[in-house]
Design an enzyme around this catalytic site. Structure first.
Site, mmCIF file in Angstrom:
data_model
loop_
_atom_site.group_PDB
_atom_site.id
_atom_site.type_symbol
_atom_site.label_atom_id
_atom_site.label_comp_id
_atom_site.label_asym_id
_atom_site.label_seq_id
_atom_site.Cartn_x
_atom_site.Cartn_y
_atom_site.Cartn_z
ATOM 1 N N GLY A 193 44.000 38.231 37.859
ATOM 2 C CA GLY A 193 45.414 38.597 37.775
ATOM 3 C C GLY A 193 45.565 40.079 38.055
ATOM 4 O O GLY A 193 46.391 40.772 37.460
ATOM 5 N N GLY A 194 44.771 40.575 38.993
ATOM 6 C CA GLY A 194 44.668 42.022 39.207
ATOM 7 C C GLY A 194 45.683 42.601 40.166
ATOM 8 O O GLY A 194 45.693 43.823 40.363
ATOM 9 N N THR B 36 48.141 37.811 44.765
ATOM 10 C CA THR B 36 49.564 37.458 44.825
ATOM 11 C C THR B 36 50.439 38.541 45.454
ATOM 12 O O THR B 36 51.262 38.253 46.332
ATOM 13 C CB THR B 36 50.087 37.136 43.400
ATOM 14 O OG1 THR B 36 49.299 36.072 42.868
ATOM 15 C CG2 THR B 36 51.542 36.718 43.420
ATOM 16 N N ASP C 111 36.027 31.572 44.472
ATOM 17 C CA ASP C 111 36.850 31.944 43.313
ATOM 18 C C ASP C 111 37.305 30.678 42.567
ATOM 19 O O ASP C 111 37.749 29.706 43.202
ATOM 20 C CB ASP C 111 38.063 32.723 43.848
ATOM 21 C CG ASP C 111 38.883 33.366 42.742
ATOM 22 O OD1 ASP C 111 38.306 33.721 41.699
ATOM 23 O OD2 ASP C 111 40.108 33.526 42.940
ATOM 24 N N HIS C 112 37.219 30.696 41.237
ATOM 25 C CA HIS C 112 37.717 29.592 40.389
ATOM 26 C C HIS C 112 37.254 28.210 40.852
ATOM 27 O O HIS C 112 38.076 27.295 41.018
ATOM 28 C CB HIS C 112 39.247 29.591 40.331
ATOM 29 C CG HIS C 112 39.815 30.750 39.591
ATOM 30 N ND1 HIS C 112 39.722 30.888 38.226
ATOM 31 C CD2 HIS C 112 40.477 31.856 40.032
ATOM 32 C CE1 HIS C 112 40.306 32.013 37.859
ATOM 33 N NE2 HIS C 112 40.757 32.639 38.937
HETATM 34 P P1 13P Z 1 46.787 37.821 41.230
HETATM 35 O O1 13P Z 1 47.537 36.533 41.126
HETATM 36 O O2 13P Z 1 47.255 38.844 40.240
HETATM 37 O O3 13P Z 1 46.763 38.402 42.592
HETATM 38 O O4 13P Z 1 45.268 37.518 40.817
HETATM 39 C C1 13P Z 1 44.440 36.853 41.716
HETATM 40 C C2 13P Z 1 43.241 36.315 41.036
HETATM 41 O O5 13P Z 1 42.925 36.666 39.910
HETATM 42 C C3 13P Z 1 42.429 35.334 41.768
HETATM 43 O O6 13P Z 1 41.392 34.824 41.009
#
Ligand code: 13P
Length: 298
Positions: free
Chosen positions: A216-217, A240, A81-82
């Site tokens: 940001g799900g 998160t 991720d990222h």
């Molecule tokens: P949250 O911070 O909403 O959980 O999103 C996580 C995310 O998009 C990881 O790439």
């Protein structure tokens, strides 16, 4: 079993659902993601984020994630991720990750295109799909971003909506497989209600028919998840809020023990056990929502 990012997103496309993509920077979280997938029968994406490197190095968790995914009965894509550095992406490819994300969203557009295309070339020698990002979801998970009464686009969070016309060009110029797009969700804790722009999402979907990704799900309502999935979201990144709930579960163990005896000994394994149980429950619950009515697939 280990599944390529492209294939897992095709399964989601065929079933008009989204696959949950969970960041797992601890062994408890890795185990919880896999157990939730086995328990529900839905495919899953098990992720490690480059920004979690200090918390959990890729060379420790990466091989374990791939090995556990291979030995699981669930369909699992192990994904980076990222990733912001091509050398970091290359390490994940060598460990056998079946998905990687190059995130050039902080770069000028031309540089984002250039490095995303280099990442696509890197993937071609491996059994691995590529996710890239256009627009921005603001800062990283764990941060508090949206102030009460503000929308992400206007709230100084650093989030920038994806330009639908540019999305078409970006996909054609890079050769990516799935696109992370910004339409109102942001990483981290929300202080107010997130306000999603389904109009932006629909405009992107009209121009490109590849699977779209919601970052940001976590912290989004079930109704918004369903509407986003119906508009083409096939991968939902979630970290998160799950991490917050697990932290609260661990705190409750301490509080309960200390309520009986203020000097009670609290063992580490009791905290990790409570966090694990909480994560499995939370992941299972959101995976069922992300399934959007599709029957379990395994
Ligand atoms: P949250 O911070 O909403 O959980 O999103 C996580 C995310 O998009 C990881 O790439």
């Amino acid at each position: 079993m280990l599944v390529n990012l492209r294939d897992i997103c095709s399964i989601a496309e065929q079933n008009n659902m989204a696959v949950g993509a969970f960041n797992a920077p601890s062994f408890e979280a890795v185990r919880a993601v896999i157990d939730a997938a086995e328990e529900t029968g839905y495919p899953v994406i098990l992720q490690h984020a480059e920004c979690h490197e200090d918390m959990m190095p890729l060379d420790k968790i990466g091989p374990a994630m791939v090995d556990l995914a291979e030995r699981s009965t669930a369909q699992i894509c192990v994904h980076l991720d990222h990733g912001e550095n091509l050398s970091y992406l290359h390490r994940a490819l060598e460990y056998g990750f079946t998905g990687i994300m190059f995130d050039g969203s902080a770069l000028p557009y031309e540089d984002n295109v250039y490095y995303s295309a280099r990442a696509a070339e890197m993937c071609s020698g491996y059994n691995c799909g590529l996710e890239c990002e256009l627009g921005s979801m603001g800062a990283r998970e764990g941060d508090v971003l949206v102030k009460e009464g503000e929308t992400p686009a206007a709230g100084g969070t650093g989030a920038v909506y994806t330009d639908p016309d540019q999305a078409g060009e970006f996909v054609a110029a890079t050769g990516l497989d799935i696109l992370a797009c910004s339409f109102g969700t942001v990483h981290g804790l929300y202080r107010g209600e997130p306000h999603l722009s389904f109009e932006v999402l629909e405009q992107i979907r009209e121009r490109i028919r590849i699977p779209l990704v919601m970052h940001g799900g976590s912290g989004v309502s079930d109704d918004d998840y369903r509407q986003a999935i119906d508009a083409g979201i096939r991968k939902i990144n979630y970290y998160t809020y799950g991490a917050k709930y697990a932290g609260e579960a661990a705190c409750r163990v301490v509080d309960a023990a200390r309520a009986k005896d203020s000097s009670a000994v609290v063992y580490w394994h009791d905290l990790t056990g409570a966090a694990y149980e909480c994560l499995v429950k939370d992941f299972m619950q959101v995976m069922k929502v992300f399934a959007n009515g599709a029957a379990p697939l395994a």
